[in-house]
Design a protein around this motif. Structure first.
Motif, PDB file in Angstrom:
ATOM      1  N   ARG A  77       0.643  -1.571   2.206  1.00  0.00           N
ATOM      2  CA  ARG A  77       0.087  -0.332   1.664  1.00  0.00           C
ATOM      3  C   ARG A  77      -1.157   0.074   2.449  1.00  0.00           C
ATOM      4  N   ALA A  81      -4.277   2.604  -1.696  1.00  0.00           N
ATOM      5  CA  ALA A  81      -3.553   1.747  -2.636  1.00  0.00           C
ATOM      6  C   ALA A  81      -4.285   0.424  -2.835  1.00  0.00           C
ATOM      7  N   TYR A  85      -5.829  -0.705  -6.419  1.00  0.00           N
ATOM      8  CA  TYR A  85      -5.440  -1.965  -7.046  1.00  0.00           C
ATOM      9  C   TYR A  85      -6.673  -2.836  -7.291  1.00  0.00           C
TER      10      TYR A  85
END
Length: 195
Positions: A77, A81, A85
């Motif tokens: 990613r 991302a 996260y």
């Protein structure tokens, strides 16, 4: 308290990937122990290194042609991302991520890169006794052999740190986030959020 998300159990990790994972763990640990505490002869250490080389070649190929969860394209990613996260990582709830989460993907790449470098430096290294030498040692200069040995020793410590970090993260997920990430690497099945 937030509602529990709708979940489904999926077949995630294929048998070849699971076998790769456990064999790699075994041979990396064995190579590290033999390199640091083993007999004077490095023969067993070399054989563990050859096994790691074969396993890495398999994983690199499997990262392009294996089932979708094993492919690098399915779990690598971008920065956004990863940052999204990371912002939610410390919530005390399972992530139910389908496969490697964005930070886990970085750890996979870091471990694979460190192991590839370790294999390459090991193949060019030569010990002080001039008996135990990697298969490529005679093809490179004395200075390169010396540098490779130094990098190989550094790499062993780096890999130890990465392995300990990996185990620490597994324990963090198990006890803080209440998510068992070891079970899917044993039976191949994992609970994920329903789409």
């Amino acid at each position: 308290m937030a509602d529990r998300p709708e979940l489904r159990e999926v077949k995630l990790w294929d048998p070849l990937l699971r076998g790769f994972h456990w064999l790699l763990a075994f041979f990396v640990i064995a190579a590290w122990l033999l390199g640091n505490y083993g007999p004077t002869s490095m023969t067993l250490h070399f054989w563990c290194g050859y096994a790691v080389t074969f396993l890495l070649a398999f994983r690199l190929i499997w990262g392009f042609v294996g089932p979708e969860p094993a492919r690098f394209s399915s779990f690598l990613r971008g920065p956004r991302a990863i940052s999204d996260y990371a912002r939610h990582m410390f919530l005390r709830e399972p992530s139910y991520w389908p496969g490697h989460n964005p930070l886990g993907a970085l750890s996979v790449i870091a471990m694979l890169a460190a192991l590839v470098a370790q294999v390459l430096t090991g193949m060019m290294s030569e010990s002080e006794n001039f008996i135990d030498a990697g298969p490529l040692a005679s093809s490179v200069s004395s200075a390169t052999r010396k540098a490779a040995k130094s990098y190989h020793e550094f790499g062993a410590n780096l890999i130890l740190v990465l392995v300990l970090l990996h185990v620490g993260v597994l324990l963090f997920y198990r006890f803080w986030k209440r998510e068992n990430l070891i079970k899917p690497m044993v039976d191949g099945r994992k609970l994920v959020r329903r789409d």
